[in-house]
Design a protein around this motif. Structure first.
Motif, mmCIF file in Angstrom:
data_model
loop_
_atom_site.group_PDB
_atom_site.id
_atom_site.type_symbol
_atom_site.label_atom_id
_atom_site.label_comp_id
_atom_site.label_asym_id
_atom_site.label_seq_id
_atom_site.Cartn_x
_atom_site.Cartn_y
_atom_site.Cartn_z
ATOM 1 N N ALA A 200 39.841 -32.970 -16.437
ATOM 2 C CA ALA A 200 40.774 -32.223 -15.582
ATOM 3 C C ALA A 200 42.196 -32.748 -15.703
ATOM 4 C CB ALA A 200 40.297 -32.241 -14.129
ATOM 5 N N ASP A 201 42.533 -33.268 -16.881
ATOM 6 C CA ASP A 201 43.861 -33.837 -17.091
ATOM 7 C C ASP A 201 44.805 -32.888 -17.833
ATOM 8 O OD1 ASP A 201 42.369 -33.972 -19.384
ATOM 9 O OD2 ASP A 201 42.983 -35.998 -19.941
ATOM 10 N N THR A 202 44.271 -31.783 -18.373
ATOM 11 C CA THR A 202 45.107 -30.816 -19.079
ATOM 12 C C THR A 202 44.460 -29.437 -19.017
ATOM 13 O OG1 THR A 202 46.113 -30.235 -21.219
ATOM 14 C CG2 THR A 202 43.975 -31.338 -21.276
ATOM 15 N N LEU A 203 45.293 -28.414 -19.069
ATOM 16 C CA LEU A 203 44.812 -27.028 -19.119
ATOM 17 C C LEU A 203 45.106 -26.400 -20.480
ATOM 18 C CD1 LEU A 203 45.753 -25.934 -15.515
ATOM 19 C CD2 LEU A 203 43.451 -25.825 -16.508
ATOM 20 N N VAL A 204 45.461 -27.211 -21.440
ATOM 21 C CA VAL A 204 45.642 -26.711 -22.803
ATOM 22 C C VAL A 204 44.299 -26.216 -23.324
ATOM 23 C CG1 VAL A 204 46.257 -27.337 -25.173
ATOM 24 C CG2 VAL A 204 47.580 -28.257 -23.255
ATOM 25 N N GLY A 205 44.271 -25.007 -23.850
ATOM 26 C CA GLY A 205 43.026 -24.419 -24.327
ATOM 27 C C GLY A 205 42.291 -23.604 -23.289
ATOM 28 N N TRP A 206 42.803 -23.599 -22.058
ATOM 29 C CA TRP A 206 42.199 -22.799 -20.986
ATOM 30 C C TRP A 206 42.996 -21.507 -20.829
ATOM 31 C CZ3 TRP A 206 38.120 -24.560 -17.627
ATOM 32 C CH2 TRP A 206 37.684 -25.869 -17.880
ATOM 33 N N LEU A 221 46.318 -22.195 -11.079
ATOM 34 C CA LEU A 221 45.500 -23.395 -11.179
ATOM 35 C C LEU A 221 46.308 -24.441 -11.939
ATOM 36 C CD1 LEU A 221 42.514 -24.367 -10.549
ATOM 37 C CD2 LEU A 221 42.102 -24.021 -12.990
ATOM 38 N N SER A 222 46.394 -25.658 -11.416
ATOM 39 C CA SER A 222 47.232 -26.674 -12.039
ATOM 40 C C SER A 222 46.492 -28.005 -12.097
ATOM 41 C CB SER A 222 48.536 -26.827 -11.258
ATOM 42 O OG SER A 222 48.272 -27.225 -9.921
ATOM 43 N N THR A 223 47.067 -28.954 -12.836
ATOM 44 C CA THR A 223 46.539 -30.309 -12.914
ATOM 45 C C THR A 223 47.680 -31.297 -12.734
ATOM 46 O OG1 THR A 223 45.413 -31.951 -14.291
ATOM 47 C CG2 THR A 223 46.736 -30.289 -15.439
ATOM 48 N N ASN A 224 47.379 -32.400 -12.089
ATOM 49 C CA ASN A 224 48.356 -33.485 -11.960
ATOM 50 C C ASN A 224 48.039 -34.615 -12.935
ATOM 51 O OD1 ASN A 224 46.063 -34.574 -10.870
ATOM 52 N ND2 ASN A 224 47.003 -35.239 -8.957
ATOM 53 N N PHE A 227 43.143 -34.193 -11.749
ATOM 54 C CA PHE A 227 42.193 -33.197 -11.260
ATOM 55 C C PHE A 227 42.827 -31.811 -11.271
ATOM 56 C CE2 PHE A 227 44.140 -35.222 -7.492
ATOM 57 C CZ PHE A 227 44.731 -34.117 -6.880
ATOM 58 N N PHE A 228 41.954 -30.787 -11.278
ATOM 59 C CA PHE A 228 42.384 -29.404 -11.140
ATOM 60 C C PHE A 228 42.436 -29.049 -9.654
ATOM 61 C CE2 PHE A 228 40.043 -28.294 -15.346
ATOM 62 C CZ PHE A 228 41.121 -28.744 -16.094
ATOM 63 N N SER A 229 43.449 -28.283 -9.262
ATOM 64 C CA SER A 229 43.540 -27.777 -7.901
ATOM 65 C C SER A 229 44.360 -26.493 -7.924
ATOM 66 C CB SER A 229 44.178 -28.810 -6.964
ATOM 67 O OG SER A 229 45.503 -29.094 -7.378
ATOM 68 N N ALA A 230 44.333 -25.791 -6.821
ATOM 69 C CA ALA A 230 45.110 -24.559 -6.698
ATOM 70 C C ALA A 230 46.474 -24.895 -6.113
ATOM 71 C CB ALA A 230 44.382 -23.549 -5.830
ATOM 72 N N SER A 231 47.528 -24.751 -6.907
ATOM 73 C CA SER A 231 48.878 -24.965 -6.385
ATOM 74 C C SER A 231 49.423 -23.710 -5.729
ATOM 75 C CB SER A 231 49.811 -25.426 -7.507
ATOM 76 O OG SER A 231 49.791 -24.525 -8.591
ATOM 77 N N GLY A 391 42.798 -17.317 7.255
ATOM 78 C CA GLY A 391 43.458 -18.605 7.424
ATOM 79 C C GLY A 391 43.633 -19.393 6.147
ATOM 80 N N PRO A 392 44.124 -20.638 6.266
ATOM 81 C CA PRO A 392 44.443 -21.474 5.108
ATOM 82 C C PRO A 392 43.200 -22.011 4.419
ATOM 83 C CG PRO A 392 44.794 -22.692 7.140
ATOM 84 C CD PRO A 392 44.472 -21.277 7.541
ATOM 85 N N ALA A 393 43.396 -22.479 3.177
ATOM 86 C CA ALA A 393 42.293 -23.048 2.399
ATOM 87 C C ALA A 393 42.113 -24.519 2.728
ATOM 88 C CB ALA A 393 42.562 -22.876 0.913
ATOM 89 N N MET A 394 40.878 -24.984 2.653
ATOM 90 C CA MET A 394 40.616 -26.408 2.808
ATOM 91 C C MET A 394 40.982 -27.122 1.506
ATOM 92 S SD MET A 394 36.461 -26.409 2.673
ATOM 93 C CE MET A 394 35.540 -25.960 1.204
ATOM 94 N N TYR A 395 40.937 -28.443 1.549
ATOM 95 C CA TYR A 395 41.284 -29.253 0.384
ATOM 96 C C TYR A 395 40.167 -29.148 -0.649
ATOM 97 C CZ TYR A 395 42.378 -33.386 -2.413
ATOM 98 O OH TYR A 395 42.666 -34.237 -3.443
ATOM 99 N N MET A 396 40.501 -28.761 -1.883
ATOM 100 C CA MET A 396 39.505 -28.591 -2.943
ATOM 101 C C MET A 396 40.086 -29.039 -4.269
ATOM 102 S SD MET A 396 38.007 -24.804 -1.976
ATOM 103 C CE MET A 396 39.647 -24.101 -1.755
ATOM 104 N N ARG A 397 39.254 -29.745 -5.080
ATOM 105 C CA ARG A 397 39.708 -30.154 -6.401
ATOM 106 C C ARG A 397 38.509 -30.400 -7.307
ATOM 107 N NH1 ARG A 397 41.708 -36.438 -5.366
ATOM 108 N NH2 ARG A 397 40.094 -37.377 -6.679
ATOM 109 N N VAL A 398 38.706 -30.228 -8.619
ATOM 110 C CA VAL A 398 37.696 -30.523 -9.638
ATOM 111 C C VAL A 398 38.178 -31.736 -10.423
ATOM 112 C CG1 VAL A 398 36.499 -29.695 -11.680
ATOM 113 C CG2 VAL A 398 36.980 -28.116 -9.810
ATOM 114 N N ASP A 399 37.341 -32.780 -10.482
ATOM 115 C CA ASP A 399 37.736 -34.025 -11.134
ATOM 116 C C ASP A 399 37.231 -34.147 -12.567
ATOM 117 O OD1 ASP A 399 38.746 -34.556 -8.666
ATOM 118 O OD2 ASP A 399 37.553 -36.338 -8.280
#
Length: 479
Positions: A200-206, A221-224, A227-231, A391-399
């Motif tokens: 989950a460190d890059t979205l190259v190829g996605w 969808l972004s990565t820092n 992990f992947f998360s919804a920005s 309402g708002p989204a809860m905290y979610m991420r893919v590692d």
């Protein structure tokens, strides 16, 4: 400075120890005797060690009645525990007991501003323990010295350096064996091969899919780098909506394991969310999926779904919302795993302890696709993170996401049990065998046993040689 005690990792600066501690030199021995008719006396059948009781007088000073009530409330909250916890006395440095408190301060006395009474500690484990000892093996054969008077319970950790089909740990005539050695003239087999790994460190190829099942694709969808998360979830919709990305596997795979590490955290009762990783075939048809979601605001749980198939036809192998009323308020560092070998599906989920890596609250369930409805080969991996209209989204991420191919054409071959980087734990204290925190007692060979470190030197040997970085933890134990 007045001497005190530490109980349940806490010290109370206002408590001091009084003279008169009652503790026998060692726990009482219970001799179990067998009486035979016509035989004088008795025969010794066995010996048990009884519990140890420690009675410790304490004292403390109060300012007034209100202060006394506050102190007593604090004392009750501190001393009443559901299970044994560490107990240490200042005048017994380096020794730890494990105790619960029984009875009450039935000899409680008041003298002006002084209060005193006796705490009765019950040690169900009647031994005391030294400091925890940790050591790394300098080689494959070492001497471990147990300086206690009783046998010690070791925990061995092996960081795998080379692929291995077995692990043998020998202590004198006792041994532990996992897996099987490979006979001469044969080669080990790789039961499964990792074919995809995203940290989950890059979205190259996605790429962005046009549709997802039961939802709308929108947002970012972004990565820092971790992990992947919804920005961004995009504009408010009347359905589940959020970002999605997919990528192709190196080749289509028939027998597979999908393994996903993610965080899904309940923020508060106004939040909801859905995080899923799906497997698609070459035609973008979903073959299987793992998901953690909170269906709507106003509930307090996240629910896991691990399923075969798609919206048209599916089988939910694990459906926590349907199977039982509640599960996770926080699914932190959790693992979801979906496996298909031939027509057998297996679903597994657990939370991994961040310090030890041990899997907790694990759940497993299998399903036989008798009619072979869900047999398409997988060719793509898809990530979808969505919010509901409420309402708002809860905290979610893919590692982390891994996909393995199972090599099922193995005949009379011995498989590897661990690869470089894997961590094997042989816990001879709790009788556990773990690989990367997961229970693998199934690898224990017939006749192998959990052993203890005898008082004095122990000659411990690890095999195969040059395959592990080995360490051990234990505590000297005293009667």
């Amino acid at each position: 400075m007045d001497k005190s005690l530490t109980f349940n990792q806490q010290r109370k600066p206002w408590i001091y120890l009084l003279k008169g501690r009652r503790k026998p030199p060692f726990a009482a021995l219970k001799r179990n005797l067998v009486y035979l008719p016509g035989v004088p006396g008795a025969l010794l059948d066995s010996t048990d060690t009884d519990v140890l009781v420690i009675e410790q007088p304490i004292g403390f000073t109060v300012k007034d009645d209100e202060h006394e009530r506050t102190i007593l409330d604090e004392l009750k909250n501190w001393l009443i525990t559901r299970k044994p916890v560490p107990l240490m006395f200042d005048d017994e440095p380096g020794r730890t007991y494990f105790a619960v408190v029984q009875n009450t301060l039935d000899d409680y006395e008041k003298m002006v501003s002084i209060r005193k009474g006796t705490i009765q500690f019950l040690c169900l484990d009647p031994f005391s323990y030294g400091e925890e000892i940790s050591a790394t093996f300098p080689g494959d054969a070492v001497t471990i010295t147990n300086n206690g008077t009783e046998e010690a319970d070791p925990i061995f950790t092996f960081e795998v350096q080379e692929p291995v089909t077995y692990l043998t740990l020998v202590n004198g005539e006792e041994y532990m064996l996992l897996g099987k050695p490979v006979p001469l003239g044969t080669a080990p087999a790789e039961e499964r091969t990792r074919r995809f790994w995203s940290q989950a460190d890059t979205l190259v190829g996605w790429t962005t899919p046009t549709t997802v099942e039961n939802g709308i694709v929108s947002g970012v969808l972004s990565t820092n780098g971790y992990f992947f998360s919804a920005s961004d979830y995009g504009p408010l919709q009347q359905n589940w909506h959020g970002p999605a990305r997919k990528t192709s596997l190196p080749e289509p795979i028939q027998d597979f394991t999908l393994e996903v590490v993610l965080d899904s955290i309940l923020n508060n009762l106004t939040h909801a969310g859905r995080i899923e990783v799906a497997l698609l075939d070459v035609n973008n048809v979903q073959v299987g999926k793992v998901m953690m979601w909170r269906p709507s605001a106003g509930t307090e749980e996240n629910f896991a779904v691990l399923m075969a198939g798609n919206q048209s036809e599916s089988h939910k192998i694990i459906d926590e919302r349907g199977d039982r009323p509640s599960t996770w308020k926080e699914f932190r560092n959790g693992i979801l795993r979906l496996t298909r070998i031939d027509n057998k599906w297996e679903a597994y989920l657990a939370v991994r302890d961040r310090d030890t890596g041990k899997h907790t609250r694990a759940r497993y369930k299998a399903y036989m696709d008798v009619d072979r409805k869900y047999m398409n080969r997988i060719a793509q991996v898809q990530v979808y993170i969505a919010k509901s209209p409420q309402g708002p989204a809860m905290y979610m991420r893919v590692d982390d996401i891994k996909v393995y191919r199972w090599n099922t054409n193995l005949v009379n071959q011995i498989p590897y049990i661990a690869q470089p980087g894997d961590i094997i734990t042989l816990d001879h204290k709790n009788d556990e065998i773990l690989i990367n925190g997961e229970d693998r007692t199934d690898l224990k060979a017939f006749g192998a046993e959990y052993f203890k470190l005898k008082p004095g030197p122990n000659q411990v040997v690890v095999d195969p040689s040059n395959s592990f970085q080995t360490s051990v933890e234990y505590r000297d134990r005293y009667r």
